[in-house]
Design an enzyme around this catalytic site. Structure first.
Site, PDB file in Angstrom:
ATOM      1  N   ASP A 210     -85.532  94.302  97.931  1.00  0.00           N
ATOM      2  CA  ASP A 210     -86.701  94.104  97.065  1.00  0.00           C
ATOM      3  C   ASP A 210     -87.758  93.326  97.848  1.00  0.00           C
ATOM      4  O   ASP A 210     -88.269  92.296  97.398  1.00  0.00           O
ATOM      5  CB  ASP A 210     -86.283  93.342  95.801  1.00  0.00           C
ATOM      6  CG  ASP A 210     -87.347  93.381  94.707  1.00  0.00           C
ATOM      7  OD1 ASP A 210     -88.142  94.330  94.684  1.00  0.00           O
ATOM      8  OD2 ASP A 210     -87.372  92.456  93.866  1.00  0.00           O
ATOM      9  N   ASN A 215     -91.586  88.066  97.369  1.00  0.00           N
ATOM     10  CA  ASN A 215     -90.295  87.547  97.820  1.00  0.00           C
ATOM     11  C   ASN A 215     -90.338  87.050  99.252  1.00  0.00           C
ATOM     12  O   ASN A 215     -89.302  86.925  99.915  1.00  0.00           O
ATOM     13  CB  ASN A 215     -89.207  88.615  97.673  1.00  0.00           C
ATOM     14  CG  ASN A 215     -88.682  88.705  96.251  1.00  0.00           C
ATOM     15  OD1 ASN A 215     -88.770  87.737  95.494  1.00  0.00           O
ATOM     16  ND2 ASN A 215     -88.156  89.859  95.875  1.00  0.00           N
ATOM     17  N   ASP A 227     -84.772  85.347  97.666  1.00  0.00           N
ATOM     18  CA  ASP A 227     -84.267  86.184  96.572  1.00  0.00           C
ATOM     19  C   ASP A 227     -83.664  87.502  97.046  1.00  0.00           C
ATOM     20  O   ASP A 227     -84.270  88.566  96.915  1.00  0.00           O
ATOM     21  CB  ASP A 227     -85.366  86.445  95.550  1.00  0.00           C
ATOM     22  CG  ASP A 227     -84.795  87.008  94.244  1.00  0.00           C
ATOM     23  OD1 ASP A 227     -83.556  87.070  94.118  1.00  0.00           O
ATOM     24  OD2 ASP A 227     -85.591  87.385  93.367  1.00  0.00           O
TER      25      ASP A 227
END
Length: 338
Positions: A210, A215, A227
């Site tokens: 992701d 992030n 994350d």
């Protein structure tokens, strides 16, 4: 069946995650908490800044019950620590008093991370993309060392069909929009399949999963990846395409900068660019399915009220038609690519 009456009586497991439960969990894990607690923006899990009697606050992440198995969470931790050991800038879970990185309190599994500050990178800056590419090449070198055994693989074709099934079984698409939706999904799936065939066989490896600008933290010329909750197996391009913005020409130039840095450390299969639009299509439909699956969590109707409104679905159909057009167009090309 849970032995915790509070969880049994609640409408949703997170209803039982009260401030007292959070602080008790942290104390049991060996932290001298001050009582200061601040909820951070997170929907899939619950994340809190927890003040300590001494030193900087820490970040506690309480995993959503039933989402990941304990083995899958441990793979997230192991991968993150493997990256950290290789001097790659990631925020990794800290060791608890038990000597483990994964804590348990009642029905909740949790991890604790050091607090880190910073801002999302400006991906319009050429040097920023180049440096991100360098780090991604090194992350993927580590990711290719061994496979995940308990975390899922990114599969756009299966994902589109499964997400659509969730939406239809939940009766989320308004009746007057169902004909348009039902005719669009097969077309999207078919064209996604054609683009994936164009890419041909590609290597899959452990990924951040992701890797969007939210992030990644930048501070004092340093980058920090955060994350890895969605880390999974997939093609390398998955960790790149979310960093691209603008029209085809702009995204092509941005991909070129990423790859210039990436290929200092790892070879990249240029045919993976054909996967960008199938991955984007999958993400768009999967996001809708994610909201549908989480609608029993009281936080979701509160923060995403538009999801249950017909206007949202008419906009989605329009957006997916635009995505179909993108899938039918030539793949973006970075300078020097074929």
């Amino acid at each position: 069946m849970t032995d915790d009456p509070a969880l049994s009586a609640s409408r949703h497991p997170y209803d039982a995650l009260t401030p007292d439960v959070i602080l008790d969990a942290m104390e049991d894990a060996g932290f001298a908490v001050s009582g200061r607690l601040f909820a951070l923006n997170s929907y899939e899990n619950r994340v809190y800044q927890v003040g300590l009697d001494e030193g900087s606050p820490v970040i506690a992440k309480f995993y959503r019950p039933g989402r990941w198995s304990e083995e899958a969470i441990r793979e997230e931790h192991a991968f993150t620590l493997e990256l950290l050991d290789a001097d790659i800038p990631v925020v990794a879970p800290v060791e608890l008093a038990s000597g483990d990185t994964l804590g348990r309190h009642g029905e909740f599994r949790f991890a604790v991370f050091p607090q880190r500050g910073g801002q999302a990178p400006d991906t319009s800056v050429t040097d920023t993309l180049y440096r991100l590419g360098q780090w991604l090449g090194q992350i993927h070198n580590i990711g290719a060392r061994q496979p995940f055994r308990h975390r899922s693989q990114i599969s756009p074709l299966e994902g589109v069909l499964e997400s659509n099934r969730i939406l239809l079984e939940g009766d989320w698409i308004p009746a007057d929009l169902r004909p348009a939706w039902d005719s669009l999904i097969p077309d999207l799936h078919s064209v996604c399949a054609a683009r994936i065939d164009e890419a041909g066989p590609v290597e899959t490896l452990r990924l951040h999963g992701d890797c969007h600008a939210g992030n990644i933290l930048c501070r004092d010329e340093q980058m920090l990846f955060v994350d890895l909750d969605d880390c999974r197996t997939g093609p390398a391009i998955q960790d790149m395409w979310l960093l691209l913005n603008g029209d085809d020409h702009e995204r092509g130039a941005q991909l070129g900068e990423l790859l210039e840095g990436y290929e200092m450390f790892r070879e990249f299969n240029r045919r993976e660019r054909h996967l960008i639009e199938p991955l984007r299509c999958y993400r768009q439909i999967a996001h809708c399915a994610w909201l549908a699956k989480r609608w029993d969590d009281p936080a979701f109707p509160r923060f995403f009220p538009w999801f249950a409104q017909p206007r949202f679905w008419s906009d989605q159909i329009l957006s997916l038609r635009e995505q179909l057009s993108a899938l039918q167009s030539p793949a973006i090309s970075a300078p020097g690519q074929y």
